[in-house]
Scaffold this motif. Structure first.
Motif, PDB file in Angstrom:
ATOM      1  N   GLY A 562       0.785  -1.241   0.000  1.00 14.57           N
ATOM      2  CA  GLY A 562       0.000   0.000   0.000  1.00 14.57           C
ATOM      3  C   GLY A 562       0.801   1.267   0.000  1.00 14.57           C
ATOM      4  O   GLY A 562       0.250   2.348   0.211  1.00 14.57           O
ATOM      5  N   GLY A 727      -1.354  -1.589   5.894  1.00 11.46           N
ATOM      6  CA  GLY A 727      -1.954  -1.448   4.559  1.00 11.46           C
ATOM      7  C   GLY A 727      -1.693  -0.117   3.908  1.00 11.46           C
ATOM      8  O   GLY A 727      -1.874   0.040   2.694  1.00 11.46           O
ATOM      9  N   ASN A 728      -1.300   0.907   4.704  1.00 15.26           N
ATOM     10  CA  ASN A 728      -0.961   2.206   4.136  1.00 15.26           C
ATOM     11  C   ASN A 728      -2.061   2.752   3.226  1.00 15.26           C
ATOM     12  O   ASN A 728      -3.214   2.830   3.627  1.00 15.26           O
ATOM     13  N   ARG A 730      -3.569   1.485   0.670  1.00 18.64           N
ATOM     14  CA  ARG A 730      -4.640   0.529   0.398  1.00 18.64           C
ATOM     15  C   ARG A 730      -5.669   0.533   1.540  1.00 18.64           C
ATOM     16  O   ARG A 730      -6.873   0.480   1.323  1.00 18.64           O
ATOM     17  N   ASN A 734      -9.633   1.634   1.232  1.00 15.90           N
ATOM     18  CA  ASN A 734     -10.631   0.650   1.679  1.00 15.90           C
ATOM     19  C   ASN A 734     -11.529   1.232   2.781  1.00 15.90           C
ATOM     20  O   ASN A 734     -12.735   0.988   2.819  1.00 15.90           O
TER      21      ASN A 734
END
Length: 778
Positions: A562, A727-728, A730, A734
């Protein structure tokens, strides 16, 4: 200053005209016809224009004596300058042919003495009308012939002068005889209506008709040139030599031809030849390299040397051979072999008969087995030749998998047709254009070269087929233009740079703009900009003829999921296309599953296929460290070995980016020394700061016209600082998706529609809470 420049241009033009005149006198042609046409287009002086048109016409006539365009140009040259002696000379040599139809109007209906009075009268009136019309035009025709006699006599062209004098004599006789026929027809017509009708008038009419027929026959004879002895059709080797490029192929075929001829001579002298050279051939090469053309020439060679009774080539492929049920394939193969007896059976893309991975229901192997059986049978063996063609790698694998078939083709009968160079393809383009009465300007050749370079990415490049289509597209584009119909004849023969230019792609955002818009990654942006600046400078130095520093473009992207690795890889590909390094600039994202197969020998094939997809762009291998495994029998190492080999082979046509965690990526690079040496650029993608994640969320929501309220932002920032999320980027996108769904549920549960439009654009605190709750459960 301007006057001096004009004088310089005028002198330069005079020098060029003198060079062309000298070349025409020495060789009979103008080698740079396109340059001559360009000069014609812009010349305004009628005398010079007349001379240039004459040069062009004579050059074309040297290639083809029946060239109709040359006649139009000479006619135009004389109109521009009636004193153009050279145009006169060649015009007078060809204009006599135009006189052939002069006596054609002297066509009369049949006349019978047994006809009734009304029919005879009608026929007599027709005779009178034909004679009057001819005589009305004849004097002018006679004057034209006399002009030609005068010109021919001044030019001391004895043979041509005699021809014109003979035509003048015959035309004078025809005029006299037609006048006599007219008088006889009028008397005959009067006799029919009068009381004293006798057969004397009818006989007189018939006599003049007979005399005119004799004159017409003699006139026609003047235009029946001596039958040119029919040249024997060009032999196969001469045809091969005229083909552009293919130097090594020409040498191989010449050697083969001489050996077959030598064997034929030995046989005629009575020598025993137990092991004759096989006529079966394997032709390998990429599309458009001339495999089919060469197969036809080989068939002609076999026939010329008596090795085969026919030069016919029966062309077939998998679709015509392989059936869909038991027994059909064998029947198809036998049928096509029977048609090939005495000639050559040519199977294009022969490797497709049996491909790797085909099921048991496929009858490709049956086609191969039947072909081998018939090639060696007493009934058909030695009575026909087989030529197989296809891509080099595929044909090699195909033959290795079918040793029975492979043994029927000696190594000396393997011929590889290489790709054409751009220079050779431009020569082919000139031939295609010339076949359609067009010439290419120098600028158009440069544009074709640029187009070819762009197209030449992988083995699917069509070579001669590609350049043929490029020229035909340019002809279509030129003819489709609104002003083309009323164009000058010179314009109608020239293909310009503009005719070959394709529509430019509409670029919404430059790679630089896309990079600038990325949130965070400050140091990485600087590194990437530095690399691209270096690449651009080396490209500039290359164009200027200066030494260049080797460019290392393969890169390793390290960072957690991410952090933007795939996004930056896409921008990197577009940067390299913009610089002129990559021809396509596309991004192919792949992982272990796209390379590693379950059986020995399949992994290299899968890897090569994925690399082929990426040629001209960037191959991005995510989680690349997963290619190495401690498991026994794992085929990941085969991927790495193949990758290293292909990276070397493809050079700048392929850029590979490996992505993954830092430590694991080091292990991957250490697994193969060749891999480590090819990756000099390392880009670290740090995790996003909390403020950057919040900005990512705001921007992502904004793309769909959603806004985070200030309270929602405060809650998000507070949560990011107190809790840890992986996840950074991403994770950020989301989470926004979850907020949007939570907002939809909240608003759609209520019955009130008032103010819904305004509420629909805002993401509130409660939407954030719902999204965070859902995210924390995963």
């Amino acid at each position: 200053m301007i006057l001096n420049q004009l004088e310089t241009n005028r002198l330069s033009s005079q020098d060029q005209i003198q060079q062309w005149e000298h070349e025409l006198n020495e060789t009979g042609i103008i080698s740079e016809e396109a340059k001559l046409l360009s000069a014609l287009r812009y010349e305004t002086n009628p005398v010079i224009l007349s001379k240039l048109l004459t040069f062009g016409a004579l050059s074309r006539l040297h290639h083809n004596k029946e060239d109709s365009i040359a006649g139009v140009w000479l006619e135009k040259a004389l109109k521009l300058n009636p004193l153009n002696q050279r145009a006169k000379e060649y015009t007078v040599q060809s204009d006599w042919k135009k006189l052939r139809e002069v006596l054609t109007p002297l066509a009369f209906p049949s006349m019978r003495e047994t006809d009734n009075r009304t029919a005879k009268k009608k026929t007599a009136e027709d005779y009178i009308e034909v004679c009057q019309n001819f005589l009305y035009e004849a004097d002018e025709q006679q004057l034209e012939v006399q002009k030609m006699i005068d010109i021919a006599s001044k030019m001391e062209m004895k043979e041509l002068l005699e021809r014109y004098e003979k035509l003048s004599e015959l035309l004078s006789t025809a005029i006299e005889e037609t006048a006599s026929l007219l008088k006889a027809a009028e008397e005959y017509n009067q006799s029919i209506t009068g009381v004293f009708h006798t057969s004397t008038y009818y006989d007189d009419l018939k006599l003049h008709m007979s005399n005119l027929d004799q004159i017409k026959q003699e006139w026609e004879q003047q235009f029946v040139q001596e039958e040119t002895p029919r040249f024997e059709s060009e032999n196969a080797l001469d045809q091969l030599q005229k083909m552009i490029g293919m130097d090594l192929v020409k040498k191989r075929v010449n050697d083969f031809y001489r050996f077959l001829k030598y064997q034929k001579q030995r046989k005629e002298l009575g020598f025993q030849i137990k092991d004759e050279l096989s006529l079966n051939m394997i032709l390998t090469g990429n599309p458009g390299t001339g495999k089919t053309t060469l197969a036809r020439l080989l068939a002609k060679i076999y026939h010329e040397l008596g090795a085969l009774p026919r030069e016919e080539v029966i062309e077939t492929n998998r679709s015509q051979l392989v059936g869909s049920f038991v027994g059909q394939t064998e029947e198809n193969v036998r049928s096509v072999v029977e048609r090939s007896i005495g000639g050559v059976l040519f199977i294009d893309e022969a490797y497709s008969l049996k491909r790797e991975g085909q099921t048991g229901n496929d009858y490709g192997q049956a086609a191969i087995d039947t072909l081998v059986s018939l090639m060696t049978s007493n009934e058909y063996g030695g009575k026909f030749a087989v030529i197989l063609a296809g891509y080099p790698d595929e044909m090699r694998s195909f033959l290795n998998a079918n040793p029975g078939l492979r043994s029927r083709f000696p190594q000396s009968n393997f011929i590889h047709l290489p790709n054409y160079s751009n220079e050779e393809l431009i020569q082919i383009a000139e031939v295609v254009a010339a076949e359609n009465d067009y010439l290419l300007t120098e600028d158009s050749k440069k544009e074709i070269d640029r187009r070819l370079e762009k197209e030449r990415v992988d083995d699917t490049f069509g070579n001669a087929r590609t350049v043929h289509n490029i020229v035909l597209d340019a002809i279509f584009k030129k003819g489709a233009e609104s002003h083309a119909v009323n164009g000058d004849i010179v314009d109608m023969m020239l293909l310009d740079k503009e005719d070959f230019q394709t529509e430019k792609e509409t670029v919404t955002e430059t790679p630089q703009d896309q990079l600038n818009q990325l949130i965070g990654l400050t140091s990485l942006k600087v590194e990437l900009k530095t690399l691209i600046s270096f690449v651009k400078m080396q490209q500039f130095r290359r164009k200027q003829g200066l030494p260049t520093v080797p460019i290392q473009l393969h890169a390793v992207f390290t960072g957690n999921p991410g952090t933007g690795k795939t996004t930056v890889a896409k921008i990197y590909a577009e940067f390299l296309k913009e610089c002129g390094i990559l021809k396509r600039g596309h991004l192919i994202v792949a992982s272990r599953a796209d390379f590693v197969a379950g059986y020995v020998g399949q992994t290299a094939g899968k890897t090569k296929q994925k690399i082929k997809e990426a040629l001209g762009g960037v191959l991005f291998i995510d989680e690349a460290y997963s290619l190495i495994s401690q498991t026994a029998g794992d085929f990941g190492k085969e991927v790495i070995d193949t990758l290293v080999d292909e990276m070397t082979k493809q050079n700048e046509n392929l850029v590979v980016v490996l992505a993954g965690y830092p430590n694991e990526m080091d292990q991957l690079l250490e697994s193969n020394p060749g891999l480590r040496s090819r990756f000099k650029k390392f880009f670290l993608f740090p995790d996003y700061a909390n403020e950057e994640l919040l900005e990512i969320m705001s921007n992502y929501a904004g793309k769909f016209q959603y806004q985070l309220t200030e309270d929602a932002k405060s809650l998000l920032l507070e949560t990011l600082e107190t809790e840890h999320f992986s996840g950074n980027g991403r994770f950020a996108t989301n989470l926004v998706d979850e907020m949007i769904q939570a907002q939809a549920l909240r608003l759609m549960d209520g019955d009130e529609e008032e103010g819904l439009l305004e509420k629909a654009t805002y993401l509130e605190v409660e939407d954030v809470k719902k999204a965070l709750e859902k995210t924390s459960t995963y």
